[in-house]
Write a protein that holds these residues in place. Sequence first.
Motif, short mmCIF file in Angstrom:
data_model
loop_
_atom_site.label_atom_id
_atom_site.label_comp_id
_atom_site.label_asym_id
_atom_site.label_seq_id
_atom_site.Cartn_x
_atom_site.Cartn_y
_atom_site.Cartn_z
N GLU A 229 0.84 -1.20 0.00
CA GLU A 229 0.00 0.00 0.00
C GLU A 229 0.87 1.25 0.00
N VAL A 230 0.42 2.26 -0.74
CA VAL A 230 1.14 3.54 -0.79
C VAL A 230 0.16 4.69 -0.59
N VAL A 231 0.64 5.75 0.03
CA VAL A 231 -0.12 6.99 0.13
C VAL A 231 0.18 7.81 -1.12
N TYR A 232 -0.84 8.37 -1.75
CA TYR A 232 -0.62 9.04 -3.03
C TYR A 232 -1.33 10.38 -3.13
N THR A 233 -0.84 11.18 -4.05
CA THR A 233 -1.60 12.32 -4.56
C THR A 233 -1.38 12.36 -6.06
N ARG A 234 -2.38 12.79 -6.79
CA ARG A 234 -2.30 12.75 -8.25
C ARG A 234 -1.41 13.86 -8.78
N ILE A 235 -0.62 13.52 -9.81
CA ILE A 235 0.19 14.53 -10.52
C ILE A 235 -0.68 15.05 -11.65
N ILE A 236 -1.05 16.33 -11.57
CA ILE A 236 -2.03 16.89 -12.50
C ILE A 236 -1.36 17.35 -13.79
N ASP A 237 -1.79 16.76 -14.92
CA ASP A 237 -1.37 17.18 -16.26
C ASP A 237 0.15 17.37 -16.36
N PRO A 238 0.95 16.33 -16.09
CA PRO A 238 2.41 16.50 -16.04
C PRO A 238 3.06 16.81 -17.38
N PHE A 239 2.37 16.52 -18.49
CA PHE A 239 2.97 16.76 -19.80
C PHE A 239 2.82 18.21 -20.26
N ASN A 240 1.93 18.95 -19.60
CA ASN A 240 1.73 20.35 -19.98
C ASN A 240 2.32 21.33 -18.97
N PHE A 241 2.55 20.86 -17.74
CA PHE A 241 3.06 21.76 -16.69
C PHE A 241 4.35 21.19 -16.12
N SER A 242 5.45 21.92 -16.35
CA SER A 242 6.77 21.42 -15.96
C SER A 242 6.91 21.30 -14.45
N ASP A 243 6.11 22.06 -13.69
CA ASP A 243 6.22 22.02 -12.23
C ASP A 243 5.21 21.07 -11.59
N TYR A 245 5.19 17.81 -11.25
CA TYR A 245 5.80 16.83 -10.36
C TYR A 245 6.21 17.47 -9.04
N THR A 246 6.88 18.62 -9.13
CA THR A 246 7.35 19.31 -7.92
C THR A 246 6.21 19.66 -7.00
N LYS A 247 5.12 20.17 -7.57
CA LYS A 247 3.96 20.54 -6.75
C LYS A 247 3.37 19.33 -6.05
N ALA A 248 3.25 18.22 -6.78
CA ALA A 248 2.67 17.01 -6.19
C ALA A 248 3.55 16.48 -5.06
N TRP A 249 4.86 16.42 -5.30
CA TRP A 249 5.76 15.92 -4.26
C TRP A 249 5.79 16.82 -3.05
N ASP A 250 5.80 18.13 -3.28
CA ASP A 250 5.79 19.08 -2.15
C ASP A 250 4.53 18.90 -1.31
N LYS A 251 3.39 18.74 -1.98
CA LYS A 251 2.12 18.53 -1.25
C LYS A 251 2.17 17.26 -0.41
N LEU A 252 2.67 16.17 -1.02
CA LEU A 252 2.67 14.89 -0.32
C LEU A 252 3.66 14.87 0.84
N ILE A 253 4.84 15.41 0.62
CA ILE A 253 5.87 15.45 1.67
C ILE A 253 5.42 16.32 2.84
N ASN A 254 4.81 17.46 2.52
CA ASN A 254 4.31 18.34 3.59
C ASN A 254 3.15 17.68 4.33
N TYR A 255 2.30 16.95 3.60
CA TYR A 255 1.16 16.29 4.22
C TYR A 255 1.62 15.24 5.23
N LEU A 256 2.66 14.49 4.85
CA LEU A 256 3.17 13.44 5.74
C LEU A 256 4.21 13.96 6.73
N ASN A 257 4.61 15.24 6.53
CA ASN A 257 5.57 15.89 7.44
C ASN A 257 6.87 15.10 7.54
N ILE A 258 7.47 14.82 6.37
CA ILE A 258 8.72 14.09 6.31
C ILE A 258 9.74 14.86 5.49
N SER A 259 10.97 14.34 5.41
CA SER A 259 12.08 15.11 4.85
C SER A 259 12.12 15.14 3.33
#
Length: 375
Positions: A229-243, A245-259
């Motif tokens: 099992e994995v905790v996830y958030t969707r990466i929205i339209d990654p082929f049109n928006f270069s950021d 991936y970064t936005k999705a990872w920042d959201k997930l890392i902040n949500y889980l409060n990890i490094s």
Amino acid sequence: MKEPICQSCGMPMAATEHFGSNSNNSRSDDYCCFCFQKGQFTDDKSLDETIEDSISYFDDYQKIDGRFITKDEVALKERMKISILKRWASHENTHQEYYKSVNRVVDYINEQLASSINLSDLAGVAHLSDFHFYRIFKAIMNESPGDYIQRLRLEKTSFMLQTTKQSLSEIAEQTGYQSPHALSKAFKKRFGISPSVFRKRPAELSVAIREPLENLLLHPEIREIQSQEVVYTRIIDPFNFSDAYTKAWDKLINYLNISGIPNEDYQYLCLSRDISTITNPKHIRMYACINTAKKIKTSGHFGVQTIEGGLYAVFKYKGAYDKLEIVYCNIYRYWIPQSAFQLRDNMSFEKYLNSPNQVEKDDLLTEVYIPVVPI
């Protein structure tokens, strides 16, 4: 005594004339005169519209606290400030619950695609009425539930036609169609040709490369893995928006409060349920995921899904993430056709073994997991 602020816009209410009015013309202690008059709000804007209006006067970049920040950062600061106010707190909770409901439904559809699925079933999974579920799903996914299910079934059909030797009857059974005729009719309407003609065309499951494609020497490890099992958030339209991936990872890392750095407690993965040459890029289902031994209660944009266990060809790659498309092209164009395996109907994923915060981009280590089955 602390100066009161408007529970709609956050404006300080320092003088009597700043306060709004209730329906009986008494003073409202919660809202300012610009937001609330005679017991009613002066506008019916959503939280997102309110935030958009509040930052509309900003230039693309503004210098705040000694540094330049973007409009996106301003919008985030504004959301954090006003989403906790009385007017918006319940709205934000409802908004998050809607995302949680749609996440449940999407996961359900992914698992039950071969079964009969109707709107009432999905509304039940979402814990919403049929009417409200339809509106909310379409608003969040930009597709109606029926269109979403039909698209996934036909894209799965095209994948199976290119990667298996199963008959149309067998494929129809696995994609939720009552007969090969019904599948063939829907397929031709979607792709413009019959399944039999489509199957005879050369398979092209890899993305176009802008430079000559080097035929890499790929020597994967064939590995059996357990379901996880994995905790996830969707990466929205990654082929049109270069950021994206970064936005999705920042959201997930902040949500889980990890490094944000992989270790023995947390693994960082990216899942993909689609192939971009088949699925419209704006509909690609990609997810930033973290695998943790802890049980995490998710909400809003975050959910839990399962990576199915089974046999995977695992390719280890060293280099920048933006070159991974070359690895995938080599896998699909060269390794699969020459191997003793064929693709299995499951999602591929990447596991990141180190972090851009730790090493230079050319030293990044990634494992690419491709689901396979022996021929």
